[in-house]
Design a protein around this motif. Sequence first.
Motif, mmCIF file in Angstrom:
data_model
loop_
_atom_site.group_PDB
_atom_site.id
_atom_site.type_symbol
_atom_site.label_atom_id
_atom_site.label_comp_id
_atom_site.label_asym_id
_atom_site.label_seq_id
_atom_site.Cartn_x
_atom_site.Cartn_y
_atom_site.Cartn_z
ATOM 1 N N LEU A 105 1.182 -1.359 0.014
ATOM 2 C CA LEU A 105 0.240 -0.229 -0.053
ATOM 3 C C LEU A 105 1.539 1.403 0.421
ATOM 4 C CD1 LEU A 105 -3.097 1.103 -0.046
ATOM 5 C CD2 LEU A 105 -2.903 0.691 2.390
ATOM 6 N N ALA A 106 1.788 1.139 0.405
ATOM 7 C CA ALA A 106 2.474 2.686 0.960
ATOM 8 C C ALA A 106 3.288 2.647 -0.451
ATOM 9 C CB ALA A 106 4.026 2.245 1.885
ATOM 10 N N ASP A 107 3.936 1.736 -1.010
ATOM 11 C CA ASP A 107 4.189 2.014 -1.833
ATOM 12 C C ASP A 107 3.513 1.979 -3.552
ATOM 13 O OD1 ASP A 107 7.232 0.909 -1.207
ATOM 14 O OD2 ASP A 107 6.930 -0.768 -1.556
ATOM 15 N N VAL A 108 3.163 1.561 -3.394
ATOM 16 C CA VAL A 108 1.619 2.100 -4.379
ATOM 17 C C VAL A 108 1.053 3.461 -4.717
ATOM 18 C CG1 VAL A 108 -0.565 1.993 -5.775
ATOM 19 C CG2 VAL A 108 0.842 -0.354 -5.104
ATOM 20 N N CYS A 109 1.181 3.844 -3.157
ATOM 21 C CA CYS A 109 0.480 5.137 -3.067
ATOM 22 C C CYS A 109 1.480 6.338 -3.275
ATOM 23 C CB CYS A 109 0.247 5.478 -1.204
ATOM 24 S SG CYS A 109 -0.790 5.142 -0.612
ATOM 25 N N ALA A 110 2.784 6.102 -3.472
ATOM 26 C CA ALA A 110 4.385 6.523 -3.146
ATOM 27 C C ALA A 110 4.215 6.817 -5.140
ATOM 28 C CB ALA A 110 5.280 5.815 -2.404
ATOM 29 N N SER A 111 3.961 5.470 -5.861
ATOM 30 C CA SER A 111 4.062 5.901 -6.449
ATOM 31 C C SER A 111 2.900 6.276 -7.844
ATOM 32 C CB SER A 111 4.070 3.955 -7.436
ATOM 33 O OG SER A 111 4.097 4.067 -8.441
ATOM 34 N N VAL A 112 1.422 6.360 -7.143
ATOM 35 C CA VAL A 112 0.572 6.957 -7.903
ATOM 36 C C VAL A 112 0.636 8.215 -8.052
ATOM 37 C CG1 VAL A 112 -1.550 7.704 -7.877
ATOM 38 C CG2 VAL A 112 -0.691 5.128 -7.946
ATOM 39 N N ASN A 113 1.132 8.797 -6.572
ATOM 40 C CA ASN A 113 1.279 9.999 -6.108
ATOM 41 C C ASN A 113 2.230 10.781 -7.214
ATOM 42 O OD1 ASN A 113 -0.571 10.083 -4.209
ATOM 43 N ND2 ASN A 113 0.708 9.808 -2.417
ATOM 44 N N GLU A 114 3.626 10.182 -7.049
ATOM 45 C CA GLU A 114 4.584 10.510 -7.886
ATOM 46 C C GLU A 114 4.262 11.013 -9.364
ATOM 47 O OE1 GLU A 114 8.860 8.974 -8.780
ATOM 48 O OE2 GLU A 114 8.434 8.998 -7.150
ATOM 49 N N THR A 115 3.090 9.820 -9.869
ATOM 50 C CA THR A 115 2.941 9.956 -11.909
ATOM 51 C C THR A 115 2.361 10.693 -11.726
ATOM 52 O OG1 THR A 115 4.255 7.280 -10.916
ATOM 53 C CG2 THR A 115 3.028 8.446 -13.008
ATOM 54 N N CYS A 116 0.901 10.241 -10.815
ATOM 55 C CA CYS A 116 0.230 10.777 -11.066
ATOM 56 C C CYS A 116 0.031 12.523 -10.802
ATOM 57 C CB CYS A 116 -1.149 10.436 -10.856
ATOM 58 S SG CYS A 116 -1.037 8.538 -11.520
ATOM 59 N N PHE A 117 0.555 13.030 -9.903
ATOM 60 C CA PHE A 117 0.503 14.436 -9.057
ATOM 61 C C PHE A 117 1.936 14.797 -8.405
ATOM 62 C CE2 PHE A 117 -3.275 11.592 -7.006
ATOM 63 C CZ PHE A 117 -3.964 12.496 -7.671
ATOM 64 N N SER A 118 2.828 14.431 -9.771
ATOM 65 C CA SER A 118 4.264 15.559 -9.443
ATOM 66 C C SER A 118 3.954 16.864 -9.431
ATOM 67 C CB SER A 118 5.221 14.726 -10.262
ATOM 68 O OG SER A 118 5.429 15.029 -11.150
ATOM 69 N N GLN A 119 4.961 17.524 -8.685
ATOM 70 C CA GLN A 119 4.857 19.142 -9.299
ATOM 71 C C GLN A 119 5.447 19.801 -10.692
ATOM 72 O OE1 GLN A 119 4.101 21.315 -7.175
ATOM 73 N NE2 GLN A 119 3.257 19.823 -5.811
ATOM 74 N N GLU A 120 5.677 18.731 -11.375
ATOM 75 C CA GLU A 120 6.339 18.842 -12.805
ATOM 76 C C GLU A 120 5.180 19.378 -13.273
ATOM 77 O OE1 GLU A 120 9.410 15.945 -13.572
ATOM 78 O OE2 GLU A 120 10.471 17.193 -12.550
ATOM 79 N N GLU A 121 4.077 18.041 -13.098
ATOM 80 C CA GLU A 121 3.181 18.181 -14.121
ATOM 81 C C GLU A 121 1.861 18.907 -13.900
ATOM 82 O OE1 GLU A 121 1.486 13.620 -14.432
ATOM 83 O OE2 GLU A 121 3.719 13.003 -14.909
ATOM 84 N N ILE A 122 2.075 19.266 -12.325
ATOM 85 C CA ILE A 122 1.211 20.124 -12.284
ATOM 86 C C ILE A 122 1.484 21.777 -12.699
ATOM 87 C CG2 ILE A 122 0.382 21.743 -10.399
ATOM 88 C CD1 ILE A 122 0.518 19.197 -8.386
ATOM 89 N N ALA A 123 2.612 22.336 -12.820
ATOM 90 C CA ALA A 123 3.154 22.860 -13.041
ATOM 91 C C ALA A 123 3.205 22.850 -15.010
ATOM 92 C CB ALA A 123 4.344 23.490 -13.705
#
Length: 96
Positions: free
Chosen positions: A78-96
């Motif tokens: 669960l921790a690994d998937v959360c980290a991966s999804v957050n990094e892939t889908c909600f990274s600061q680079e993609e938001i900017a």
Amino acid sequence: MKRQISFRVLGDRYQLELSTEDNNRIFEIEKKSGKFDAKKFYKSFFEGMAETIDYELVQDGTLDREAKYYFETLKGILADVCASVNETCFSQEEIA
């Protein structure tokens, strides 16, 4: 906000449950087979998320040795998937 997923033993299976305002999301593993269905796991807790995810797996009741093993393993997944999804889908680079 950290949301809790409850881990419990229900007879012949292990159950993870996330209670939401709309419904309860449930994922189960049969004890006999021990089969982990990654697609169902993803759909249960991650599909359609619109913001960063912060889940915490909590045990509901006393766990025997085998249940503790599943609990700790699922907690790590669960921790690994959360980290991966957050990094892939909600990274600061993609938001900017």
